[in-house]
Design a protein around this motif. Structure first.
Motif, PDB file in Angstrom:
ATOM      1  N   ASP A  24      -7.412   0.424  -1.431  1.00  0.00           N
ATOM      2  CA  ASP A  24      -6.456   1.119  -1.556  1.00  0.00           C
ATOM      3  C   ASP A  24      -6.140   1.125  -3.297  1.00  0.00           C
ATOM      4  O   ASP A  24      -7.108   1.007  -3.987  1.00  0.00           O
ATOM      5  N   SER A  25      -4.905   1.202  -3.730  1.00  0.00           N
ATOM      6  CA  SER A  25      -4.643   1.164  -5.124  1.00  0.00           C
ATOM      7  C   SER A  25      -5.347   0.209  -6.013  1.00  0.00           C
ATOM      8  O   SER A  25      -5.504   0.295  -7.022  1.00  0.00           O
ATOM      9  N   TYR A  71      -4.756   2.203  -9.917  1.00  0.00           N
ATOM     10  CA  TYR A  71      -3.454   2.627  -9.896  1.00  0.00           C
ATOM     11  C   TYR A  71      -2.817   2.244 -11.399  1.00  0.00           C
ATOM     12  O   TYR A  71      -2.692   1.142 -11.561  1.00  0.00           O
ATOM     13  N   GLY A 109     -11.630   3.694  -3.500  1.00  0.00           N
ATOM     14  CA  GLY A 109     -10.255   3.490  -3.566  1.00  0.00           C
ATOM     15  C   GLY A 109      -9.219   4.731  -3.496  1.00  0.00           C
ATOM     16  O   GLY A 109      -9.483   5.447  -4.135  1.00  0.00           O
ATOM     17  N   SER A 166      -4.999   5.377  -3.412  1.00  0.00           N
ATOM     18  CA  SER A 166      -3.667   4.841  -3.608  1.00  0.00           C
ATOM     19  C   SER A 166      -2.570   4.985  -2.401  1.00  0.00           C
ATOM     20  O   SER A 166      -2.727   5.987  -1.660  1.00  0.00           O
ATOM     21  N   GLY A 167      -2.197   3.998  -1.760  1.00  0.00           N
ATOM     22  CA  GLY A 167      -1.280   4.126  -0.788  1.00  0.00           C
ATOM     23  C   GLY A 167      -2.260   3.871   0.647  1.00  0.00           C
ATOM     24  O   GLY A 167      -1.110   4.093   1.775  1.00  0.00           O
ATOM     25  N   ASP A 168      -3.163   3.665   0.649  1.00  0.00           N
ATOM     26  CA  ASP A 168      -4.091   3.984   1.877  1.00  0.00           C
ATOM     27  C   ASP A 168      -3.888   2.632   2.665  1.00  0.00           C
ATOM     28  O   ASP A 168      -3.614   1.693   2.269  1.00  0.00           O
ATOM     29  N   THR A 169      -3.883   2.874   3.876  1.00  0.00           N
ATOM     30  CA  THR A 169      -3.625   1.746   4.922  1.00  0.00           C
ATOM     31  C   THR A 169      -5.147   1.458   5.587  1.00  0.00           C
ATOM     32  O   THR A 169      -6.085   2.029   5.469  1.00  0.00           O
ATOM     33  N   SER A 170      -5.016   0.352   6.473  1.00  0.00           N
ATOM     34  CA  SER A 170      -6.081   0.314   7.319  1.00  0.00           C
ATOM     35  C   SER A 170      -6.716   1.305   8.207  1.00  0.00           C
ATOM     36  O   SER A 170      -8.033   1.718   8.546  1.00  0.00           O
ATOM     37  N   GLY A 217      -8.264   3.865   6.100  1.00  0.00           N
ATOM     38  CA  GLY A 217      -9.599   3.759   5.679  1.00  0.00           C
ATOM     39  C   GLY A 217     -10.731   3.805   6.843  1.00  0.00           C
ATOM     40  O   GLY A 217     -11.845   4.321   6.833  1.00  0.00           O
ATOM     41  N   LEU A 271      -8.652  -3.721   2.129  1.00  0.00           N
ATOM     42  CA  LEU A 271      -7.592  -2.886   2.624  1.00  0.00           C
ATOM     43  C   LEU A 271      -6.655  -3.886   3.382  1.00  0.00           C
ATOM     44  O   LEU A 271      -7.144  -5.100   3.680  1.00  0.00           O
ATOM     45  N   ASN A 328      -1.133  -2.530   1.900  1.00  0.00           N
ATOM     46  CA  ASN A 328      -0.039  -1.349   2.352  1.00  0.00           C
ATOM     47  C   ASN A 328       0.133  -1.624   3.841  1.00  0.00           C
ATOM     48  O   ASN A 328       1.277  -1.310   4.196  1.00  0.00           O
TER      49      ASN A 328
END
Length: 227
Positions: A47-48, A53, A82, A84-88, A91, A110, A113
């Protein structure tokens, strides 16, 4: 004309055949040697915290990690996957295009978030389990990095969330780093003004701490290649 002895022309033919055989055998071993010499291709899927980020392009975790590894003599390439803001869940959805052909290993970061959004830990567990399983099916080595639930989520949430990472690492037999932000979280001098994302110094601290684990990951890839 003097007769040709057994050690004359016949010997030359034998030597030629022996030499040719050795050459063929040598050529046959080249692909394996070339495979072993090929750079280790790692994808940092996260993620971020992975994306970098709030940082300049040269300060993102994958960039600094690659530089640190190369400084130690490792022939590696680390791709920044990566978001930003990603969740499992995100992914898992982008796994196939984020981790393409020729990837040797994945650093899986991950879950932060998921915790911040209060997503059911059972969902996070299921997604990460699926990601690791699919990577293993492709014979891609994995380093799973752990995350801890924020204190404001409460003890019940933490009790369900925090064990996800060590338990999945044990289940799949993959390398494990217990907490990606160990030594950085809650240290104002190592974070951006939001108090959540590492600044450039914070990324340096993460890289220094996680470096031995990534070297284990590289060693695993080299071992699988046969040398």
């Amino acid at each position: 004309m003097a007769p040709v002895s057994a050690f004359g022309k016949g010997s030359s033919v034998r030597q030629f055949v022996i030499g040719l055989t050795a050459l063929v055998l040598g050529l046959g071993s080249l692909p394996a040697a070339a495979q072993q010499a090929r750079p280790v291709n790692i994808v940092a899927l996260g993620d971020s915290l992975t994306a970098g980020y709030g940082l300049g392009p040269g300060d993102a975790f994958p960039v600094k990690l690659q530089a640190a590894l190369r400084a130690k003599g490792h022939d590696v390439t680390i791709q920044n996957a990566g978001v930003s803001g990603d969740t499992s869940s995100g992914g898992l959805e982008r796994l196939d295009w984020a981790v393409g052909e020729g990837v040797d290993a994945v650093i899986l970061e991950l879950g932060a978030n998921d915790a911040l959004r209060g997503i059911d830990p059972a969902v996070t567990r299921r997604n990460l389990d699926a990601i690791i399983g699919r990577l293993k099916e492709k014979r891609i080595a994995v380093l799973l990095t752990g995350m801890l639930a924020p204190p404001n989520m409460g003890s019940a949430f933490a009790t369900a969330f925090n064990p996800i990472f060590p338990e999945l690492a044990a289940k799949h037999g993959v390398l494990f780093d217990p907490f990606f932000l160990e030594g950085v979280a809650a240290d104002a001098s190592l974070n951006l003004s939001d108090g959540m994302h590492p600044n450039a110094r914070g990324v340096d601290a993460v890289v220094r701490r996680i470096l031995p684990k990534v070297e284990e990951l590289i060693a695993e890839v080299r071992s699988r290649r046969g040398g």
